[in-house]
Design a protein around this motif. Structure first.
Motif, PDB file in Angstrom:
ATOM      1  N   PHE A 146      29.920  21.912  42.080  1.00  0.00           N
ATOM      2  CA  PHE A 146      30.261  23.234  41.558  1.00  0.00           C
ATOM      3  C   PHE A 146      30.081  24.236  42.678  1.00  0.00           C
ATOM      4  CE2 PHE A 146      29.276  27.295  39.531  1.00  0.00           C
ATOM      5  CZ  PHE A 146      30.888  27.617  39.555  1.00  0.00           C
ATOM      6  N   PHE A 147      28.615  24.136  43.155  1.00  0.00           N
ATOM      7  CA  PHE A 147      28.179  25.035  43.849  1.00  0.00           C
ATOM      8  C   PHE A 147      28.918  25.273  45.258  1.00  0.00           C
ATOM      9  CE2 PHE A 147      23.976  25.820  41.622  1.00  0.00           C
ATOM     10  CZ  PHE A 147      24.381  26.888  40.866  1.00  0.00           C
ATOM     11  N   ILE A 148      29.317  23.784  45.981  1.00  0.00           N
ATOM     12  CA  ILE A 148      29.595  23.772  47.116  1.00  0.00           C
ATOM     13  C   ILE A 148      31.129  24.340  46.963  1.00  0.00           C
ATOM     14  CG2 ILE A 148      30.711  21.934  48.621  1.00  0.00           C
ATOM     15  CD1 ILE A 148      28.157  20.339  47.993  1.00  0.00           C
ATOM     16  N   PHE A 149      31.941  24.151  46.085  1.00  0.00           N
ATOM     17  CA  PHE A 149      33.140  24.489  45.681  1.00  0.00           C
ATOM     18  C   PHE A 149      33.040  26.149  45.793  1.00  0.00           C
ATOM     19  CE2 PHE A 149      36.880  26.348  43.477  1.00  0.00           C
ATOM     20  CZ  PHE A 149      37.869  25.811  44.145  1.00  0.00           C
ATOM     21  N   THR A 150      31.946  26.685  45.149  1.00  0.00           N
ATOM     22  CA  THR A 150      32.130  28.144  45.165  1.00  0.00           C
ATOM     23  C   THR A 150      31.734  28.809  46.582  1.00  0.00           C
ATOM     24  OG1 THR A 150      31.082  27.984  42.802  1.00  0.00           O
ATOM     25  CG2 THR A 150      30.542  30.106  44.053  1.00  0.00           C
ATOM     26  N   ALA A 151      30.919  27.944  47.063  1.00  0.00           N
ATOM     27  CA  ALA A 151      30.478  28.499  48.671  1.00  0.00           C
ATOM     28  C   ALA A 151      32.129  28.404  49.215  1.00  0.00           C
ATOM     29  CB  ALA A 151      29.598  27.692  49.156  1.00  0.00           C
ATOM     30  N   LEU A 152      32.658  27.487  49.057  1.00  0.00           N
ATOM     31  CA  LEU A 152      34.196  27.378  49.822  1.00  0.00           C
ATOM     32  C   LEU A 152      34.892  28.541  49.288  1.00  0.00           C
ATOM     33  CD1 LEU A 152      34.439  23.580  50.477  1.00  0.00           C
ATOM     34  CD2 LEU A 152      33.827  25.339  52.204  1.00  0.00           C
ATOM     35  N   LEU A 153      34.841  28.749  48.215  1.00  0.00           N
ATOM     36  CA  LEU A 153      35.929  29.808  47.338  1.00  0.00           C
ATOM     37  C   LEU A 153      35.571  31.284  47.932  1.00  0.00           C
ATOM     38  CD1 LEU A 153      38.249  30.160  45.388  1.00  0.00           C
ATOM     39  CD2 LEU A 153      36.348  30.589  43.641  1.00  0.00           C
ATOM     40  N   VAL A 154      34.272  31.383  47.911  1.00  0.00           N
ATOM     41  CA  VAL A 154      33.879  32.808  48.186  1.00  0.00           C
ATOM     42  C   VAL A 154      33.996  33.181  49.887  1.00  0.00           C
ATOM     43  CG1 VAL A 154      32.701  33.265  46.098  1.00  0.00           C
ATOM     44  CG2 VAL A 154      31.492  32.556  48.433  1.00  0.00           C
ATOM     45  N   THR A 155      33.705  31.973  50.605  1.00  0.00           N
ATOM     46  CA  THR A 155      33.911  32.403  52.152  1.00  0.00           C
ATOM     47  C   THR A 155      35.199  31.915  52.820  1.00  0.00           C
ATOM     48  OG1 THR A 155      32.843  30.065  52.108  1.00  0.00           O
ATOM     49  CG2 THR A 155      31.394  31.870  52.582  1.00  0.00           C
ATOM     50  N   LEU A 156      35.986  31.166  51.979  1.00  0.00           N
ATOM     51  CA  LEU A 156      37.382  30.864  52.918  1.00  0.00           C
ATOM     52  C   LEU A 156      38.633  31.103  51.823  1.00  0.00           C
ATOM     53  CD1 LEU A 156      36.540  27.657  54.448  1.00  0.00           C
ATOM     54  CD2 LEU A 156      36.823  29.421  55.469  1.00  0.00           C
ATOM     55  N   ILE A 157      38.719  30.585  50.853  1.00  0.00           N
ATOM     56  CA  ILE A 157      39.869  30.576  49.960  1.00  0.00           C
ATOM     57  C   ILE A 157      40.306  32.245  49.570  1.00  0.00           C
ATOM     58  CG2 ILE A 157      40.932  30.026  47.917  1.00  0.00           C
ATOM     59  CD1 ILE A 157      39.420  27.409  48.003  1.00  0.00           C
ATOM     60  N   TYR A 158      39.289  32.774  48.896  1.00  0.00           N
ATOM     61  CA  TYR A 158      39.558  34.210  48.444  1.00  0.00           C
ATOM     62  C   TYR A 158      39.624  34.986  49.429  1.00  0.00           C
ATOM     63  CZ  TYR A 158      38.367  38.735  46.172  1.00  0.00           C
ATOM     64  OH  TYR A 158      38.710  40.349  45.878  1.00  0.00           O
ATOM     65  N   PRO A 159      39.020  34.958  50.715  1.00  0.00           N
ATOM     66  CA  PRO A 159      38.994  36.059  51.667  1.00  0.00           C
ATOM     67  C   PRO A 159      40.391  35.860  52.359  1.00  0.00           C
ATOM     68  CG  PRO A 159      36.882  34.909  51.711  1.00  0.00           C
ATOM     69  CD  PRO A 159      37.569  34.213  51.018  1.00  0.00           C
ATOM     70  N   ILE A 160      40.869  34.619  52.501  1.00  0.00           N
ATOM     71  CA  ILE A 160      42.301  34.459  53.102  1.00  0.00           C
ATOM     72  C   ILE A 160      43.420  35.135  52.049  1.00  0.00           C
ATOM     73  CG2 ILE A 160      43.859  32.662  53.581  1.00  0.00           C
ATOM     74  CD1 ILE A 160      41.544  30.960  54.729  1.00  0.00           C
ATOM     75  N   VAL A 161      43.398  34.787  50.739  1.00  0.00           N
ATOM     76  CA  VAL A 161      44.057  35.521  49.824  1.00  0.00           C
ATOM     77  C   VAL A 161      44.051  37.236  50.145  1.00  0.00           C
ATOM     78  CG1 VAL A 161      44.663  35.704  47.449  1.00  0.00           C
ATOM     79  CG2 VAL A 161      44.073  33.411  48.327  1.00  0.00           C
ATOM     80  N   GLY A 162      42.547  37.589  50.166  1.00  0.00           N
ATOM     81  CA  GLY A 162      42.541  38.922  50.302  1.00  0.00           C
ATOM     82  C   GLY A 162      43.215  39.452  51.657  1.00  0.00           C
ATOM     83  N   ALA A 163      42.801  38.583  52.740  1.00  0.00           N
ATOM     84  CA  ALA A 163      43.620  39.081  53.938  1.00  0.00           C
ATOM     85  C   ALA A 163      44.870  39.170  53.874  1.00  0.00           C
ATOM     86  CB  ALA A 163      43.063  38.085  55.089  1.00  0.00           C
ATOM     87  N   TRP A 164      45.701  38.457  53.263  1.00  0.00           N
ATOM     88  CA  TRP A 164      47.325  38.501  53.024  1.00  0.00           C
ATOM     89  C   TRP A 164      47.575  39.808  52.391  1.00  0.00           C
ATOM     90  CZ3 TRP A 164      48.942  32.956  50.679  1.00  0.00           C
ATOM     91  CH2 TRP A 164      48.422  32.155  51.858  1.00  0.00           C
ATOM     92  N   THR A 165      46.635  40.051  51.528  1.00  0.00           N
ATOM     93  CA  THR A 165      47.119  41.162  50.308  1.00  0.00           C
ATOM     94  C   THR A 165      46.648  42.452  50.421  1.00  0.00           C
ATOM     95  OG1 THR A 165      45.737  40.248  48.915  1.00  0.00           O
ATOM     96  CG2 THR A 165      47.913  39.535  48.853  1.00  0.00           C
ATOM     97  N   TRP A 166      45.255  42.520  51.022  1.00  0.00           N
ATOM     98  CA  TRP A 166      44.679  43.676  50.705  1.00  0.00           C
ATOM     99  C   TRP A 166      43.997  44.269  52.264  1.00  0.00           C
ATOM    100  CZ3 TRP A 166      40.962  42.948  45.805  1.00  0.00           C
ATOM    101  CH2 TRP A 166      41.679  43.243  44.678  1.00  0.00           C
ATOM    102  N   GLY A 167      44.152  43.373  53.240  1.00  0.00           N
ATOM    103  CA  GLY A 167      43.748  43.489  54.806  1.00  0.00           C
ATOM    104  C   GLY A 167      44.986  44.167  55.496  1.00  0.00           C
ATOM    105  N   GLU A 168      44.461  45.157  56.159  1.00  0.00           N
ATOM    106  CA  GLU A 168      45.423  45.788  57.009  1.00  0.00           C
ATOM    107  C   GLU A 168      45.769  45.035  57.836  1.00  0.00           C
ATOM    108  OE1 GLU A 168      46.712  48.790  56.904  1.00  0.00           O
ATOM    109  OE2 GLU A 168      45.164  49.540  55.164  1.00  0.00           O
TER     110      GLU A 168
END
Lengths: 432, 432, 432
Positions: A146-168
């Protein structure tokens, strides 16, 4: 001090204070989840929630933020480490006399708000996404994966989604995808990651009987579940309200006020709607469904909370709540085990809210749909792969014996309420 | 309204809203402590925490604040009673027309922030110091002596330390001692007072076996312990962030943002560090050590949270957490009984943080050391004398029978969870 | 951005952030009540508290606010549906370029604060009133009649009282009735409604023995009761502090600071006073009375928290606490059953506070008395009629069997702590 500087101060302060309330939502998820699981698993879920907030803070600082916001070229931002105040801000902080301040301030004020206040507000959103996963997978997923998945979620998955949608420069942002505070970006992302995890990890032993019965597990502590939902509701004022102080001026203040009122109305409508529909849909007047209905109302209004006729917030929140209640039933029928109803509230509610924003804020429905589908496909597939690889490598699920005894005793060695005598057996294992 | 007045409003508002979050930390300590003690002592610790906040409010109003801040001549301020708005402020509040306001406002604005907002922010810090003591001495110190000690701590001991360090004219302030939000002044002061108390009151019966064994007691309620630590983390944004709004301008906003980010990073690093070191140091992966590691990270960053490279906050918080975990073990070896690990987190973490501030903010290491030692010597000796005198006069410790039955039944007549059936015996008394 | 606009932003922001803390008081009441009732009724009271906040939000939006504030002609405002941003605000929110903003902003700024921030701050007050009722009537009033009464309270009763006193043109406002944050308007209104309900619904079976004995019921969870009171205390800073940011300028900031300090001092004095008087008055040192004393101190200072000599806040809060403790005894003697002491704290404390405001803020004592009596007569009579009608039509009280088994099992089908083994019998029924 002139008006621009004042706006800078107000906007920074707004990010910090509302951001603090969003951080508080982690405690809300923790209480909600710890009270919802069986007593024998209530300590481990506390550790998961506490740990995930720490991991989110470090992971988003180390890489996540830069991937999401720095030099986004369509799909992804910059692979650089760490964040910090801007050069101009460092210069200003280093001033020891008024002349230096006067010289250094304008360059700082120009950026609109302090860099770190913005980072803080973004970081607490990441943590919310991770919290959603822990609830759905409670009582069976191991601590380490769970902690490993969380680390990947917050450093990679979420930021990539965020880059698509909220990043200039993000490809969905350029197409006009509108998700003001993150029905899709935050809540559905968490929901998809949870759904992938739920499929890989599987249901708790005995949750779904061979004869098609669905067995409810006894929650450990209803008052702290309720407390948790109150915390989420409070924090959501920061979540949505803090997202719209565009310029620190009167227009922003009016928008922020409207957003907070709409947020509250959507949640209230969600509570009332689920109170009424839980009986026909689920066969019982259900406290959990009612609480979850409030959350679903909040999730649903999050994409587009700016409408000037607040009665629409009631409609959107109410429907979001019904969607969530139907979703609870759907998951049962699909034999997908979600301990706290996180997927119905955050994923289904988030999809509805993102589409509803097309009505509420005039976004293009097709673009919204493209956003929902592409974020969903990306998050679900990547999450599924990560969960599956983790399962191969270290195993994501506790043993049946550990499930029987409880994660608290097996993984942590500390019961949540060690002095209280418990019912002899609250296991889900079939009695035959 | 001009820029100076706006800064005045913002700064006052900042003190009030962040101060409210610091007050909330008292609830955090209360939950942390009530969940950590055994069930039979969980009501009395609630009363202690609730009562100490009331005593802090009245005591700091009556005398404490004036001793700390009014006309400080090196060692101590003024022995005068009560506080209130300044004359200029009273005049302004008495205005009934705009002309009067216009005439009266400038004299008020000059002072930077409203007097009472500043008092409020200072008062909630005192309460934190008192909260530290209650946790360390839980399950054995009597209600009355605890309240009497608290009254002396908040009206005399803490204000004198504060006069040395934060009062204009204090001898340590004049030497350049730097402790921005109080690693030493608030947290170590509480820790030293707790240590003196722990020595006078002694360990709980059976905590340290004749054969050198150390016995852990079962906590009553893990979820509220976790809730308590989340509350502390949230409140700490106010604790550190509220301490740096020097002028209500852009420079202040940048500093405040940086401080809040550093605070969060230090705590997160503390959680992760203690999660890893608790096994080698304590022999178990320990939820309490992990929670305490977060607190120690927060304590450690409190003296110097303004560094512009936030990665240093991770270093300082992480080391603070390791220091705390080692401290838990050290206290066990010294047979000093600290129920919640308050001394390792607040005293040891506070010492480390005050020295680390020399690196982080450029303070002089020797002056920092002088501050740590002189505050420590003063607080420890005075506290020890007070505890010893209280012990002689009225006895500070409950009877062995009361320890056996529990403080709730003996001192208060109300159990914390009277309807729940408890395990037959969770006493520490040796079974021979 | 000029000074007027800045004041507009600050005032709107102040309403939102302090309002969020007042919303949080609903969680406080929920924890206080859920921990105070017996375990078998602890889930239903959570649902009541959660549901009432939703009902308050929808009801006050639909009708309540307009009845209270729009075109008040002495006795009542306007029967029109829904609220929303003003036309000028909608125009401003619709701007897409700076020129439009510049043209539209002045008309918005003129109104002082954003409409919706004001609505939000008013709405959370209504919810507080409803929360008071739920506590007093816990463990015996049925879910449906409680929700129906709540809907009428928030859409009709409270708004009419508010129109008299806070609406421009209200008959009590015109006479100079002074109740700054609502000792009478919010707290006594809730208390009178609760008293009427307590008389119609009756005492819990066995609470008052035939031989004149009064039986205390075991609370389910003391730590969350304490948490609840801490939440209320925190929220009250918003309740009183948020009520006085008249203009967003220095004078307002000074007043707000003074109000928050007075609020804290009154509560602290209330705690200490009730700690001392609970033994002589109630025959025991009582944790509940001490907690309630803090609440009574808060209620008492609410009508007039602006005095510039804070020592008077100590006097008013301390007396309010004694009034409350005597009130607990009085209710017992009158055989009126109030599970959490809501009537002594909010009704008796509110009456005292409204009269004390005459001393503190120079209001006319006779007018204050007229306000207290007329609000009391109106709320009590209307509430009594509603409760009586509800009783005739659908029955307001659970069956004796349901009282025996517990509301959680009978009305909701979910226990609060289903896995914990409970004492065999904690019923109040006489043992003969």
């Amino acid at each position: 001090m002139g008006g621009a500087e004042m706006s800078f101060v107000l906007k920074s302060f707004s990010y910090l204070i509302w951001g603090a309330l969003v951080m508080w939502m982690c405690a809300g998820f923790c209480m909600l989840e710890s009270g919802s699981v069986r007593t024998k698993n209530a300590s481990v879920i506390c550790l998961k929630n506490f740990g995930l907030y720490a991991i989110a803070g470090i992971g988003y600082f180390t890489l996540g933020y830069n991937l999401m916001y720095v030099d986004v070229s369509g799909l992804i931002g910059s692979f650089q480490f760490f964040v910090g105040p801007s050069e101009a801000e460092v210069a200003l902080m280093g001033c020891v006399d008024a002349a230096c301040v006067e010289a250094a301030a304008p360059a700082v004020v120009e950026s609109g708000q302090s860099e770190m206040s913005n980072w803080f507000f973004q970081m607490v959103f990441v943590a919310t996404t991770a919290s959603i996963v822990s609830g759905a997978l409670a009582e069976r997923v191991r601590l380490w994966p769970f902690f490993i998945f969380t680390a990947l979620l917050v450093t990679l998955i979420y930021p990539i989604v965020g880059a698509w949608t909220w990043g200039e420069g993000g490809w969905l942002m350029k197409r006009g995808f509108s998700d003001i505070a993150g029905s899709t970006i935050v809540h559905s992302t968490g929901g998809w990651a949870a759904l992938a995890g739920a499929l890989v990890v599987g249901a708790r032993t005995g949750k779904f009987g061979k004869d098609g019965t669905v067995r409810a597990t006894p929650p450990s502590n209803i008052p702290i579940v309720t407390l948790g939902v109150f915390i989420l509701w409070l924090g959501w004022f920061g979540f949505n309200g803090g997202s719209v102080l565009a310029r620190g001026d009167a227009a922003s203040a009016v928008t922020m006020s409207t957003v907070i009122v709409n947020t509250n109305l959507a949640a209230a409508a969600g509570v009332i709607a689920s109170f009424f529909v839980s009986k026909p849909v689920l066969g019982r007047r259900d406290l959990f469904a009612t609480l979850n209905g409030g959350i679903a109302g909040l999730v649903a209004i999050t994409a587009g909370p700016t409408m000037t006729e607040p009665v629409w917030a009631i409609v959107i929140g109410g429907i979001g709540s019904v969607v969530c209640t139907l979703g609870i039933r759907l998951l049962d029928e699909l034999k997908i085990d979600d301990v706290v109803g996180a997927i119905p509230a955050h994923l289904f509610g988030g999809i509805w809210g993102t589409l509803a924003a097309a009505i509420a804020t005039g976004a293009n429905l097709m673009v919204q749909l493209i956003g929902v589908v592409s974020v969903g496909a990306f998050v679900f597939i990547v999450s599924w792969v990560i969960w599956a690889v983790l399962d191969k490598m270290i195993g994501v699920r506790i043993s049946m014996q550990a499930e029987d005894i409880g994660q608290d005793a097996v993984e942590l060695g500390i019961d949540a309420y060690p002095e209280f005598v418990l019912m002899a057996d609250s296991n889900l294992t079939e009695d035959d």
